[in-house]
Design a protein around this motif. Structure first.
Motif, PDB file in Angstrom:
ATOM      1  N   GLU A 114       8.369 -15.243 -31.799  1.00 58.04           N
ATOM      2  CA  GLU A 114       7.147 -15.596 -32.518  1.00 58.04           C
ATOM      3  C   GLU A 114       6.091 -14.507 -32.396  1.00 58.04           C
ATOM      4  O   GLU A 114       5.397 -14.193 -33.370  1.00 58.04           O
ATOM      5  CB  GLU A 114       6.582 -16.914 -32.007  1.00 58.04           C
ATOM      6  N   THR A 115       5.984 -13.902 -31.215  1.00 59.27           N
ATOM      7  CA  THR A 115       5.016 -12.817 -31.025  1.00 59.27           C
ATOM      8  C   THR A 115       5.317 -11.657 -31.957  1.00 59.27           C
ATOM      9  O   THR A 115       4.418 -11.098 -32.597  1.00 59.27           O
ATOM     10  CB  THR A 115       5.041 -12.338 -29.561  1.00 59.27           C
ATOM     11  N   ARG A 118       4.676 -12.533 -35.669  1.00 58.07           N
ATOM     12  CA  ARG A 118       3.252 -12.465 -35.968  1.00 58.07           C
ATOM     13  C   ARG A 118       2.826 -11.028 -36.273  1.00 58.07           C
ATOM     14  O   ARG A 118       2.078 -10.766 -37.212  1.00 58.07           O
ATOM     15  CB  ARG A 118       2.449 -13.036 -34.794  1.00 58.07           C
ATOM     16  N   PHE A 162       8.014 -20.407 -37.817  1.00 59.05           N
ATOM     17  CA  PHE A 162       6.707 -20.004 -37.298  1.00 59.05           C
ATOM     18  C   PHE A 162       5.646 -19.995 -38.419  1.00 59.05           C
ATOM     19  O   PHE A 162       5.026 -18.963 -38.704  1.00 59.05           O
ATOM     20  CB  PHE A 162       6.795 -18.628 -36.630  1.00 59.05           C
ATOM     21  N   ALA A 165       2.247 -18.293 -38.012  1.00 54.74           N
ATOM     22  CA  ALA A 165       2.223 -16.892 -37.569  1.00 54.74           C
ATOM     23  C   ALA A 165       1.946 -15.918 -38.714  1.00 54.74           C
ATOM     24  O   ALA A 165       2.250 -14.735 -38.598  1.00 54.74           O
ATOM     25  CB  ALA A 165       3.538 -16.543 -36.894  1.00 54.74           C
TER      26      ALA A 165
END
Length: 288
Positions: A114-115, A118, A162, A165
């Motif tokens: 997810e990081t 994003r 996500f 994101a």
């Protein structure tokens, strides 16, 4: 060629300067946007340059490595982003000890994915570079970087994954970087012998006796970037705790490198566009 966006995803500070650095420096100099993302701060790394193994450095190694990364990014002409995870260290012993709690390699895959998703949706790269399934070498953080990069490549384009994101973005191409190639080091070894000099890569080549170990068979793309090898080396030297300026990275005279092997090598892992193989440009086939 201007206006493309390239994202290079790495495990630790200094990885970006030893894997594809001249390619990044070239594309940045040509007016493209180049971003390096580093998953961990290298907190559990060793000091590999004896000159830096001193008090005042060992005591503040995480901070020093952040400073080194900033210098290297400036030298390469790229932007940089820390992704905020903790170095797993390289376990040694038989049997191997367990990895430390809370480290990057033990994170649930969806967390760093997810990081990275994003960041992808924010930066919107046309091309992403990462490591192959072996991590380039089997460090747990490198293998995790591969796993997360491939998951994020797919997820970033999927609005169902996500959804908080950012807006979905489809990366056109993802590549694996291949830097340690038998043929390259054999070419350098032959030149040392030709000039009556000791070959510093004898042990490396001995480990590559089996041709099946030569990753050149997987290479699809060779980027001409010899002009930027000095920039690459300056970026490497910026990571002073990790790079011994008297070590094997700098054993081959620059003129030999630029004459004998003036490219950096990649493997096209996935693509949404057509491009004729072999390639000479990571952005081949991509319309801006």
């Amino acid at each position: 060629m201007t206006g493309y966006r390239l994202l290079a995803v790495h495990a630790h500070p200094d990885d970006e300067s030893s894997k594809g650095a001249a390619t990044m420096a070239r594309y940045a100099a040509e007016g493209n946007d180049v971003l390096v993302a580093t998953f961990t701060g290298g907190e559990r790394g060793d000091i590999l340059n004896p000159a830096m193994d001193v008090a005042g450095v060992k005591d503040r190694l995480p901070e020093v490595r952040r400073e080194e990364m900033a210098k290297a990014a400036t030298i390469l002409g790229v932007e940089h982003r820390w992704l905020g995870f903790v170095d797993s260290g390289l376990p040694e012993g038989d049997p191997l000890p367990p990895l430390p709690d809370g480290c990057f390699a033990l994170e649930p895959v969806e967390v760093p994915t997810e990081t990275l998703v994003r960041l992808i949706r924010e930066f919107r790269p046309h091309v992403m570079i990462t490591y192959d399934e072996n991590g380039g070498y089997p460090h747990p953080d490198h293998i995790m970087t591969h796993t997360v990069s491939m998951a994020a490549y797919e997820a970033a384009a999927d609005p169902a994954q996500f959804p908080d994101a950012g807006e979905p973005w489809q990366i056109s191409k993802i590549y694996y970087s291949h830097g340690f190639l038998r043929g390259k080091f054999q070419a350098f070894a032959d030149e040392f012998e030709k000039n009556g000099l000791e070959n510093p890569y004898t042990e490396w080549l001995a480990r590559w006796k089996d041709e099946k170990n030569d990753m050149m068979a997987r290479v699809t793309t060779q980027v001409e970037c010899g002009e930027y090898f000095p920039v690459r080396d300056d970026a490497l030297r910026a990571h002073a705790t990790q790079i011994d300026p008297n070590g094997p990275f700098f054993a081959v005279p620059m003129e030999w490198q630029q004459r004998l092997w003036p490219t950096e090598e990649y493997e096209l892992a996935k693509t949404t566009v057509s491009s004729r193989m072999p390639e000479k440009d990571l952005f081949s086939g991509i319309e801006k």
